[in-house]
Write a protein that holds these residues in place. Structure first.
Motif, short mmCIF file in Angstrom:
data_model
loop_
_atom_site.label_atom_id
_atom_site.label_comp_id
_atom_site.label_asym_id
_atom_site.label_seq_id
_atom_site.Cartn_x
_atom_site.Cartn_y
_atom_site.Cartn_z
N VAL A 25 0.83 -1.20 0.00
CA VAL A 25 0.00 0.00 0.00
C VAL A 25 0.87 1.26 0.00
O VAL A 25 0.51 2.27 -0.58
N TYR A 26 2.03 1.17 0.62
CA TYR A 26 2.94 2.31 0.71
C TYR A 26 4.26 1.98 0.03
O TYR A 26 4.68 0.83 0.00
N SER A 27 4.90 3.01 -0.49
CA SER A 27 6.30 2.89 -0.90
C SER A 27 7.04 4.03 -0.21
O SER A 27 6.47 5.10 0.02
N SER A 28 8.27 3.81 0.14
CA SER A 28 9.03 4.81 0.88
C SER A 28 9.15 6.12 0.11
O SER A 28 9.02 7.20 0.68
N SER A 29 9.37 6.04 -1.19
CA SER A 29 9.52 7.27 -1.97
C SER A 29 8.21 8.07 -2.02
O SER A 29 8.23 9.30 -1.95
N ASN A 30 7.08 7.37 -2.11
CA ASN A 30 5.79 8.09 -2.14
C ASN A 30 5.51 8.78 -0.82
O ASN A 30 5.04 9.92 -0.80
N ILE A 31 5.76 8.09 0.29
CA ILE A 31 5.44 8.71 1.58
C ILE A 31 6.36 9.89 1.86
O ILE A 31 5.93 10.91 2.37
N ILE A 32 7.63 9.80 1.47
CA ILE A 32 8.55 10.93 1.65
C ILE A 32 8.11 12.09 0.76
O ILE A 32 8.08 13.25 1.21
N GLY A 33 7.73 11.82 -0.46
CA GLY A 33 7.26 12.87 -1.36
C GLY A 33 5.97 13.51 -0.86
O GLY A 33 5.83 14.74 -0.88
N ASN A 34 5.04 12.70 -0.40
CA ASN A 34 3.77 13.25 0.10
C ASN A 34 3.98 14.08 1.36
O ASN A 34 3.39 15.15 1.52
N PHE A 35 4.82 13.59 2.28
CA PHE A 35 5.07 14.34 3.51
C PHE A 35 5.78 15.66 3.22
O PHE A 35 5.44 16.69 3.79
N SER A 36 6.77 15.63 2.35
CA SER A 36 7.49 16.87 2.05
C SER A 36 6.58 17.86 1.32
O SER A 36 6.62 19.07 1.60
N THR A 37 5.76 17.37 0.40
CA THR A 37 4.81 18.26 -0.28
C THR A 37 3.84 18.87 0.72
O THR A 37 3.56 20.07 0.68
N GLY A 38 3.31 18.05 1.63
CA GLY A 38 2.39 18.55 2.65
C GLY A 38 3.04 19.56 3.57
O GLY A 38 2.45 20.59 3.92
N PHE A 39 4.28 19.30 3.97
CA PHE A 39 5.00 20.20 4.86
C PHE A 39 5.20 21.56 4.20
O PHE A 39 4.92 22.61 4.79
N PHE A 40 5.69 21.56 2.96
CA PHE A 40 5.91 22.82 2.27
C PHE A 40 4.60 23.52 1.92
O PHE A 40 4.54 24.75 1.87
N LEU A 41 3.54 22.75 1.71
CA LEU A 41 2.23 23.35 1.48
C LEU A 41 1.76 24.09 2.72
O LEU A 41 1.19 25.18 2.63
N ILE A 42 1.99 23.50 3.90
CA ILE A 42 1.63 24.17 5.15
C ILE A 42 2.42 25.47 5.31
O ILE A 42 1.85 26.52 5.64
N LEU A 43 3.73 25.43 5.05
CA LEU A 43 4.54 26.65 5.15
C LEU A 43 4.08 27.71 4.16
O LEU A 43 3.95 28.89 4.51
N PHE A 44 3.81 27.31 2.93
CA PHE A 44 3.34 28.23 1.91
C PHE A 44 1.98 28.80 2.30
O PHE A 44 1.71 29.99 2.09
N GLY A 45 1.12 27.97 2.87
CA GLY A 45 -0.20 28.42 3.32
C GLY A 45 -0.11 29.45 4.43
O GLY A 45 -0.87 30.43 4.45
N ILE A 46 0.82 29.25 5.36
CA ILE A 46 1.00 30.22 6.44
C ILE A 46 1.46 31.56 5.88
O ILE A 46 0.94 32.62 6.26
N LEU A 47 2.40 31.51 4.94
CA LEU A 47 2.86 32.76 4.32
C LEU A 47 1.74 33.45 3.56
O LEU A 47 1.59 34.68 3.62
N ALA A 48 0.95 32.67 2.84
CA ALA A 48 -0.17 33.25 2.09
C ALA A 48 -1.21 33.86 3.04
O ALA A 48 -1.74 34.94 2.78
N GLU A 49 -1.48 33.18 4.15
CA GLU A 49 -2.45 33.71 5.10
C GLU A 49 -1.96 35.00 5.74
O GLU A 49 -2.76 35.87 6.06
N LEU A 50 -0.66 35.11 5.96
CA LEU A 50 -0.13 36.35 6.51
C LEU A 50 -0.38 37.52 5.56
O LEU A 50 -0.54 38.66 5.99
N LEU A 51 -0.44 37.22 4.26
CA LEU A 51 -0.76 38.27 3.29
C LEU A 51 -2.27 38.52 3.23
O LEU A 51 -2.70 39.65 2.97
N TYR A 52 -3.08 37.49 3.45
CA TYR A 52 -4.53 37.62 3.35
C TYR A 52 -5.15 38.32 4.55
O TYR A 52 -6.16 39.00 4.43
N ILE A 53 -4.59 38.14 5.73
CA ILE A 53 -5.20 38.66 6.95
C ILE A 53 -5.36 40.18 6.90
O ILE A 53 -6.46 40.69 7.18
N PRO A 54 -4.33 40.94 6.55
CA PRO A 54 -4.56 42.40 6.44
C PRO A 54 -5.63 42.76 5.41
O PRO A 54 -6.43 43.67 5.63
#
Length: 133
Positions: A25-54
């Motif tokens: 069901v899992y492969s190591s490369s897929n889980i590493i790719g999915n986790f890193s994509t999710g992590f950077f998406l969270i960081l990008f989302g925080i930066l975007a929200e800092l722009l949206y709040i004002p």
């Protein structure tokens, strides 16, 4: 952020069980790719929200002259329903409109669907999903 940590914990537990069972069901490369994509998406989302709040503060308080009502459970339930309906509509748009499918297809590009696949989204979705919520 708590949801992200909980999701990673569940995906890691599922990964360990899957590895022990050797069910593929899992492969190591897929889980590493999915986790890193999710992590950077969270960081990008925080930066975007800092722009949206004002922008939101100015839009709701100055332009629309909106006074926030006091919190009550009925308004909370209505907001929750509206968020879920708008998410459904946005998700359908991603599948139907070719322009939006270009960005959303990253999520469906995983070769092995599992819990970690929910972390796999295009960073560009963060830029325009704000307008639907």
């Amino acid at each position: 952020m708590i949801f992200f940590i909980l999701l990673i914990t569940i995906a890691l537990m599922e990964y360990l069980i899957s590895t022990k069972r050797m069910d593929g069901v899992y492969s190591s490369s897929n889980i590493i790719g999915n986790f890193s994509t999710g992590f950077f998406l969270i960081l990008f989302g925080i930066l975007a929200e800092l722009l949206y709040i004002p922008f939101l503060i100015v839009a709701f308080s100055k332009v629309l002259h909106y006074d926030y009502p006091p919190f009550n459970i009925i308004s909370f339930m209505w907001c929750l329903l509206l968020i879920e309906v708008s998410y459904y509509i946005l998700h359908r748009v991603h599948h139907v409109v070719p322009f939006f499918w270009i960005f959303h297809s990253v999520h469906h590009g995983d070769t092995k669907f599992n819990t970690s696949t929910s972390l796999r989204h295009s960073w560009f979705e963060t830029l325009y999903t704000f307008y639907f919520y």
